[in-house]
Design a protein around this motif. Structure first.
Motif, PDB file in Angstrom:
ATOM      1  N   ASP A  18      42.259  76.664  27.746  1.00 30.60           N
ATOM      2  CA  ASP A  18      43.592  76.154  27.419  1.00 30.60           C
ATOM      3  C   ASP A  18      43.455  74.953  26.482  1.00 30.60           C
ATOM      4  OD1 ASP A  18      46.212  75.295  27.353  1.00 30.60           O
ATOM      5  OD2 ASP A  18      46.240  74.631  29.439  1.00 30.60           O
ATOM      6  N   VAL A  19      43.921  75.100  25.235  1.00 33.41           N
ATOM      7  CA  VAL A  19      43.789  74.023  24.249  1.00 33.41           C
ATOM      8  C   VAL A  19      44.551  72.778  24.682  1.00 33.41           C
ATOM      9  CG1 VAL A  19      44.235  73.379  21.846  1.00 33.41           C
ATOM     10  CG2 VAL A  19      43.378  75.648  22.379  1.00 33.41           C
ATOM     11  N   GLU A  20      45.655  72.948  25.382  1.00 28.86           N
ATOM     12  CA  GLU A  20      46.409  71.781  25.869  1.00 28.86           C
ATOM     13  C   GLU A  20      45.557  70.950  26.831  1.00 28.86           C
ATOM     14  OE1 GLU A  20      50.333  72.602  27.338  1.00 28.86           O
ATOM     15  OE2 GLU A  20      50.793  73.855  25.601  1.00 28.86           O
ATOM     16  N   ALA A  21      44.725  71.598  27.617  1.00 35.39           N
ATOM     17  CA  ALA A  21      43.833  70.868  28.522  1.00 35.39           C
ATOM     18  C   ALA A  21      42.823  70.049  27.717  1.00 35.39           C
ATOM     19  CB  ALA A  21      43.111  71.833  29.456  1.00 35.39           C
ATOM     20  N   LYS A  22      42.362  70.597  26.587  1.00 38.33           N
ATOM     21  CA  LYS A  22      41.414  69.870  25.728  1.00 38.33           C
ATOM     22  C   LYS A  22      42.099  68.671  25.087  1.00 38.33           C
ATOM     23  CE  LYS A  22      38.869  73.318  26.769  1.00 38.33           C
ATOM     24  NZ  LYS A  22      37.939  73.255  27.844  1.00 38.33           N
ATOM     25  N   GLN A  23      43.341  68.841  24.661  1.00 37.66           N
ATOM     26  CA  GLN A  23      44.107  67.735  24.082  1.00 37.66           C
ATOM     27  C   GLN A  23      44.311  66.624  25.109  1.00 37.66           C
ATOM     28  OE1 GLN A  23      47.543  70.001  22.922  1.00 37.66           O
ATOM     29  NE2 GLN A  23      46.730  70.430  20.878  1.00 37.66           N
ATOM     30  N   LYS A  24      44.643  67.024  26.326  1.00 39.85           N
ATOM     31  CA  LYS A  24      44.848  66.055  27.406  1.00 39.85           C
ATOM     32  C   LYS A  24      43.552  65.305  27.718  1.00 39.85           C
ATOM     33  CE  LYS A  24      47.674  67.270  30.605  1.00 39.85           C
ATOM     34  NZ  LYS A  24      48.309  67.884  31.790  1.00 39.85           N
TER      35      LYS A  24
END
Length: 95
Positions: A18-24
């Protein structure tokens, strides 16, 4: 054997794509540092496998060092950066 199983479509086990998890995660790291937001960070990712975080942090201008001992994992990570982007790669005797 584990990486071959993952790369051949087996269960992802610990992987989070999940790219959002990487951003977070990058936001947490940058918030926890004492440097200005304009200063690129030097980030070490041990046992990185083919984690998308490495490419994401690099694409945001950070200096990222990823380490793994599994050649198939490193090959999969390099694929994220494209075949023509090899100038930053350090080769080892296993590659």
């Amino acid at each position: 054997e584990t990486w071959k199983d993952i790369l051949n479509g087996g269960p992802k086990r610990w992987k989070i794509d999940d790219v959002e998890a990487k951003q977070k995660a990058l936001t947490h790291i940058t918030d926890a540092t004492s440097t200005s937001s304009d200063t690129p960070l030097r980030i070490l990712c041990p046992l990185a496998g083919d984690d998308q975080f490495v490419h994401y942090a690099w694409s945001q201008g950070h200096d990222v060092t990823a380490i793994d001992i599994v050649p198939d994992a490193l090959k999969a990570m390099r694929f994220q950066f494209g075949e023509n982007n090899k100038e930053d790669w350090v080769s080892t005797s296993n590659n």
